[in-house]
Design a protein around this motif. Structure first.
Motif, PDB file in Angstrom:
ATOM      1  N   ILE A   1       0.903 -11.251   7.276  1.00  0.00           N
ATOM      2  CA  ILE A   1       2.231 -11.527   6.706  1.00  0.00           C
ATOM      3  C   ILE A   1       3.268 -10.878   7.617  1.00  0.00           C
ATOM      4  O   ILE A   1       3.137  -9.707   7.977  1.00  0.00           O
ATOM      5  CB  ILE A   1       2.351 -10.930   5.279  1.00  0.00           C
ATOM      6  N   MET A   2       4.284 -11.654   7.975  1.00  0.00           N
ATOM      7  CA  MET A   2       5.327 -11.144   8.873  1.00  0.00           C
ATOM      8  C   MET A   2       6.567 -10.714   8.077  1.00  0.00           C
ATOM      9  O   MET A   2       6.890 -11.310   7.055  1.00  0.00           O
ATOM     10  CB  MET A   2       5.741 -12.225   9.879  1.00  0.00           C
ATOM     11  N   ILE A   3       7.223  -9.678   8.588  1.00  0.00           N
ATOM     12  CA  ILE A   3       8.539  -9.278   8.070  1.00  0.00           C
ATOM     13  C   ILE A   3       9.499  -9.281   9.252  1.00  0.00           C
ATOM     14  O   ILE A   3       9.285  -8.582  10.245  1.00  0.00           O
ATOM     15  CB  ILE A   3       8.518  -7.859   7.460  1.00  0.00           C
ATOM     16  N   ASP A   4      10.534 -10.082   9.147  1.00  0.00           N
ATOM     17  CA  ASP A   4      11.600 -10.070  10.144  1.00  0.00           C
ATOM     18  C   ASP A   4      12.391  -8.780   9.953  1.00  0.00           C
ATOM     19  O   ASP A   4      12.883  -8.521   8.847  1.00  0.00           O
ATOM     20  CB  ASP A   4      12.501 -11.293   9.906  1.00  0.00           C
ATOM     21  N   LYS A   5      12.509  -7.970  10.990  1.00  0.00           N
ATOM     22  CA  LYS A   5      13.220  -6.692  10.830  1.00  0.00           C
ATOM     23  C   LYS A   5      14.661  -6.890  10.366  1.00  0.00           C
ATOM     24  O   LYS A   5      15.210  -6.059   9.648  1.00  0.00           O
ATOM     25  CB  LYS A   5      13.188  -5.909  12.150  1.00  0.00           C
ATOM     26  N   ALA A   6      15.252  -8.014  10.760  1.00  0.00           N
ATOM     27  CA  ALA A   6      16.641  -8.300  10.351  1.00  0.00           C
ATOM     28  C   ALA A   6      16.753  -8.484   8.844  1.00  0.00           C
ATOM     29  O   ALA A   6      17.833  -8.347   8.274  1.00  0.00           O
ATOM     30  CB  ALA A   6      17.148  -9.542  11.080  1.00  0.00           C
ATOM     31  N   SER A   7      15.619  -8.801   8.173  1.00  0.00           N
ATOM     32  CA  SER A   7      15.669  -9.034   6.722  1.00  0.00           C
ATOM     33  C   SER A   7      15.533  -7.735   5.918  1.00  0.00           C
ATOM     34  O   SER A   7      15.727  -7.741   4.708  1.00  0.00           O
ATOM     35  CB  SER A   7      14.559 -10.006   6.302  1.00  0.00           C
ATOM     36  N   LEU A   8      15.206  -6.649   6.573  1.00  0.00           N
ATOM     37  CA  LEU A   8      15.076  -5.371   5.859  1.00  0.00           C
ATOM     38  C   LEU A   8      16.447  -4.859   5.437  1.00  0.00           C
ATOM     39  O   LEU A   8      17.409  -4.917   6.218  1.00  0.00           O
ATOM     40  CB  LEU A   8      14.402  -4.328   6.761  1.00  0.00           C
ATOM     41  N   SER A   9      16.538  -4.346   4.209  1.00  0.00           N
ATOM     42  CA  SER A   9      17.825  -3.864   3.718  1.00  0.00           C
ATOM     43  C   SER A   9      18.242  -2.569   4.416  1.00  0.00           C
ATOM     44  O   SER A   9      19.399  -2.171   4.348  1.00  0.00           O
ATOM     45  CB  SER A   9      17.784  -3.676   2.200  1.00  0.00           C
ATOM     46  N   ARG A  10      17.297  -1.897   5.066  1.00  0.00           N
ATOM     47  CA  ARG A  10      17.647  -0.769   5.940  1.00  0.00           C
ATOM     48  C   ARG A  10      16.583  -0.643   7.035  1.00  0.00           C
ATOM     49  O   ARG A  10      15.441  -1.074   6.854  1.00  0.00           O
ATOM     50  CB  ARG A  10      17.759   0.527   5.141  1.00  0.00           C
ATOM     51  N   LYS A  11      16.989  -0.066   8.134  1.00  0.00           N
ATOM     52  CA  LYS A  11      16.057   0.087   9.256  1.00  0.00           C
ATOM     53  C   LYS A  11      14.960   1.069   8.888  1.00  0.00           C
ATOM     54  O   LYS A  11      15.211   2.069   8.216  1.00  0.00           O
ATOM     55  CB  LYS A  11      16.806   0.593  10.497  1.00  0.00           C
ATOM     56  N   MET A  12      13.734   0.779   9.309  1.00  0.00           N
ATOM     57  CA  MET A  12      12.646   1.733   9.073  1.00  0.00           C
ATOM     58  C   MET A  12      11.564   1.587  10.136  1.00  0.00           C
ATOM     59  O   MET A  12      11.451   0.542  10.787  1.00  0.00           O
ATOM     60  CB  MET A  12      12.067   1.574   7.661  1.00  0.00           C
ATOM     61  N   THR A  13      10.815   2.666  10.301  1.00  0.00           N
ATOM     62  CA  THR A  13       9.694   2.650  11.238  1.00  0.00           C
ATOM     63  C   THR A  13       8.483   2.027  10.530  1.00  0.00           C
ATOM     64  O   THR A  13       8.479   1.837   9.316  1.00  0.00           O
ATOM     65  CB  THR A  13       9.326   4.081  11.660  1.00  0.00           C
ATOM     66  N   ALA A  14       7.439   1.760  11.295  1.00  0.00           N
ATOM     67  CA  ALA A  14       6.200   1.229  10.716  1.00  0.00           C
ATOM     68  C   ALA A  14       5.642   2.199   9.678  1.00  0.00           C
ATOM     69  O   ALA A  14       5.161   1.791   8.617  1.00  0.00           O
ATOM     70  CB  ALA A  14       5.179   0.976  11.822  1.00  0.00           C
ATOM     71  N   GLN A  15       5.739   3.492   9.979  1.00  0.00           N
ATOM     72  CA  GLN A  15       5.226   4.502   9.050  1.00  0.00           C
ATOM     73  C   GLN A  15       6.038   4.511   7.747  1.00  0.00           C
ATOM     74  O   GLN A  15       5.480   4.604   6.654  1.00  0.00           O
ATOM     75  CB  GLN A  15       5.279   5.883   9.718  1.00  0.00           C
ATOM     76  N   GLU A  16       7.357   4.393   7.879  1.00  0.00           N
ATOM     77  CA  GLU A  16       8.210   4.346   6.677  1.00  0.00           C
ATOM     78  C   GLU A  16       7.922   3.085   5.865  1.00  0.00           C
ATOM     79  O   GLU A  16       7.875   3.128   4.631  1.00  0.00           O
ATOM     80  CB  GLU A  16       9.691   4.387   7.082  1.00  0.00           C
ATOM     81  N   LEU A  17       7.714   1.969   6.568  1.00  0.00           N
ATOM     82  CA  LEU A  17       7.394   0.707   5.886  1.00  0.00           C
ATOM     83  C   LEU A  17       6.100   0.851   5.100  1.00  0.00           C
ATOM     84  O   LEU A  17       5.999   0.430   3.944  1.00  0.00           O
ATOM     85  CB  LEU A  17       7.273  -0.426   6.909  1.00  0.00           C
ATOM     86  N   SER A  18       5.117   1.495   5.713  1.00  0.00           N
ATOM     87  CA  SER A  18       3.831   1.712   5.046  1.00  0.00           C
ATOM     88  C   SER A  18       4.011   2.544   3.767  1.00  0.00           C
ATOM     89  O   SER A  18       3.392   2.260   2.733  1.00  0.00           O
ATOM     90  CB  SER A  18       2.870   2.415   6.002  1.00  0.00           C
ATOM     91  N   GLY A  19       4.882   3.540   3.827  1.00  0.00           N
ATOM     92  CA  GLY A  19       5.161   4.372   2.651  1.00  0.00           C
ATOM     93  C   GLY A  19       5.902   3.624   1.559  1.00  0.00           C
ATOM     94  O   GLY A  19       5.831   3.985   0.382  1.00  0.00           O
ATOM     95  N   GLU A  20       6.631   2.573   1.952  1.00  0.00           N
ATOM     96  CA  GLU A  20       7.425   1.779   0.994  1.00  0.00           C
ATOM     97  C   GLU A  20       6.615   0.656   0.342  1.00  0.00           C
ATOM     98  O   GLU A  20       6.979   0.167  -0.720  1.00  0.00           O
ATOM     99  CB  GLU A  20       8.605   1.117   1.741  1.00  0.00           C
ATOM    100  N   LEU A  21       5.543   0.249   0.990  1.00  0.00           N
ATOM    101  CA  LEU A  21       4.836  -0.964   0.572  1.00  0.00           C
ATOM    102  C   LEU A  21       4.086  -0.779  -0.745  1.00  0.00           C
ATOM    103  O   LEU A  21       3.347   0.190  -0.921  1.00  0.00           O
ATOM    104  CB  LEU A  21       3.859  -1.392   1.667  1.00  0.00           C
ATOM    105  N   GLU A  22       4.282  -1.703  -1.664  1.00  0.00           N
ATOM    106  CA  GLU A  22       3.503  -1.739  -2.907  1.00  0.00           C
ATOM    107  C   GLU A  22       2.726  -3.041  -2.945  1.00  0.00           C
ATOM    108  O   GLU A  22       3.263  -4.115  -2.657  1.00  0.00           O
ATOM    109  CB  GLU A  22       4.431  -1.655  -4.119  1.00  0.00           C
ATOM    110  N   ILE A  23       1.454  -2.946  -3.307  1.00  0.00           N
ATOM    111  CA  ILE A  23       0.565  -4.120  -3.339  1.00  0.00           C
ATOM    112  C   ILE A  23       0.012  -4.271  -4.743  1.00  0.00           C
ATOM    113  O   ILE A  23      -0.632  -3.376  -5.259  1.00  0.00           O
ATOM    114  CB  ILE A  23      -0.610  -3.950  -2.353  1.00  0.00           C
ATOM    115  N   MET A  24       0.310  -5.401  -5.363  1.00  0.00           N
ATOM    116  CA  MET A  24      -0.261  -5.705  -6.679  1.00  0.00           C
ATOM    117  C   MET A  24      -1.115  -6.957  -6.554  1.00  0.00           C
ATOM    118  O   MET A  24      -0.934  -7.753  -5.632  1.00  0.00           O
ATOM    119  CB  MET A  24       0.848  -5.914  -7.704  1.00  0.00           C
ATOM    120  N   HIS A  25      -2.035  -7.147  -7.494  1.00  0.00           N
ATOM    121  CA  HIS A  25      -2.864  -8.340  -7.475  1.00  0.00           C
ATOM    122  C   HIS A  25      -3.269  -8.688  -8.896  1.00  0.00           C
ATOM    123  O   HIS A  25      -3.093  -7.898  -9.817  1.00  0.00           O
ATOM    124  CB  HIS A  25      -4.102  -8.149  -6.581  1.00  0.00           C
ATOM    125  N   ASN A  26      -3.794  -9.879  -9.052  1.00  0.00           N
ATOM    126  CA  ASN A  26      -4.165 -10.394 -10.378  1.00  0.00           C
ATOM    127  C   ASN A  26      -5.247  -9.532 -11.027  1.00  0.00           C
ATOM    128  O   ASN A  26      -6.189  -9.147 -10.377  1.00  0.00           O
ATOM    129  CB  ASN A  26      -4.671 -11.831 -10.218  1.00  0.00           C
TER     130      ASN A  26
END
Length: 213
Positions: free
Chosen positions: A188-213
């Motif tokens: 899954i790709m994320i366009d950096k321009a679509s992020l509401s604030r700039k972040m590093t890969a490590q910060e993105l990893s800390g922000e990511l939430e994954i839910m499933h059925n």
């Protein structure tokens, strides 16, 4: 009385956002779908809304809840412009014999044109709450280029309707509410321009939430 933000409206908003991803798939100009009215003999249909014919390949795979491949097949098809056609009936009578079979097996299918997947889907043979889901144990890695992050997901078992979000930020994912077929990676790709604030890969990893059925 003043309107309030309740958990139900947040859930509603989450589902509403999810509809964008589903709608994009559902209104694809070339769409594959499955009619499982007769569970043991599902029918794959291609709806071609384009002005040109669809010449490509239909692929299908029957899997168990570990996402292991039980049976698969493919067929070359040609669907004229502005036409919908049933292109393949799959005989699963040997695979859905026992009472537990429909709760532990599912069908995955896609159409490909010039090596590119145009449309895909999965069908459960029972309602999701009746399906025997195993804990998927999802893992992922992050890589980045100058303008994009790439998130690559795998799982130990079948993961249905995986939903990604960020805890305190917003972005546009290239896809969402997707399935992971075990160890077969999904990127899954994320366009950096679509992020509401700039972040590093490590910060993105800390922000990511994954839910499933």
């Amino acid at each position: 009385s003043n309107p309030v933000i309740s958990w139900s409206s947040i859930d509603y908003f989450g589902r509403w956002k999810g509809l964008h991803y589903y709608a994009r798939r559902f209104y694809a100009p070339c769409l594959i779908s499955c009619d499982d009215t007769h569970r043991k003999k599902p029918v794959l249909n291609i709806s071609n809304e384009r002005m040109t014919a669809f010449e490509g390949v239909v692929k299908w795979t029957l899997r168990n809840n570990k996402a292991e491949i039980l049976q698969s097949g493919e067929k070359s098809v040609n669907v004229p412009a502005l036409t919908a056609q049933n292109v393949l009936t799959i005989d699963l009578s040997d695979d859905l014999k026992n009472r537990t079979d429909p709760r532990e097996k599912y069908l995955e299918y896609s159409i490909m044109e010039n090596g590119k997947v145009l449309s895909f889907g999965t069908t459960l043979f029972v309602r999701p709450k009746e399906f025997t889901f195993l804990e998927p144990k999802i893992t992922y890695g992050i890589s980045e280029s100058e303008d994009k992050f790439a998130l690559t997901f795998c799982a130990e078992n079948y993961a249905k309707s995986v939903c990604l979000s960020l805890k305190t930020a917003d972005c546009v994912f290239s896809d969402n509410w997707f399935d992971i077929h075990g160890k077969e990676p999904v990127t899954i790709m994320i366009d950096k321009a679509s992020l509401s604030r700039k972040m590093t890969a490590q910060e993105l990893s800390g922000e990511l939430e994954i839910m499933h059925n």
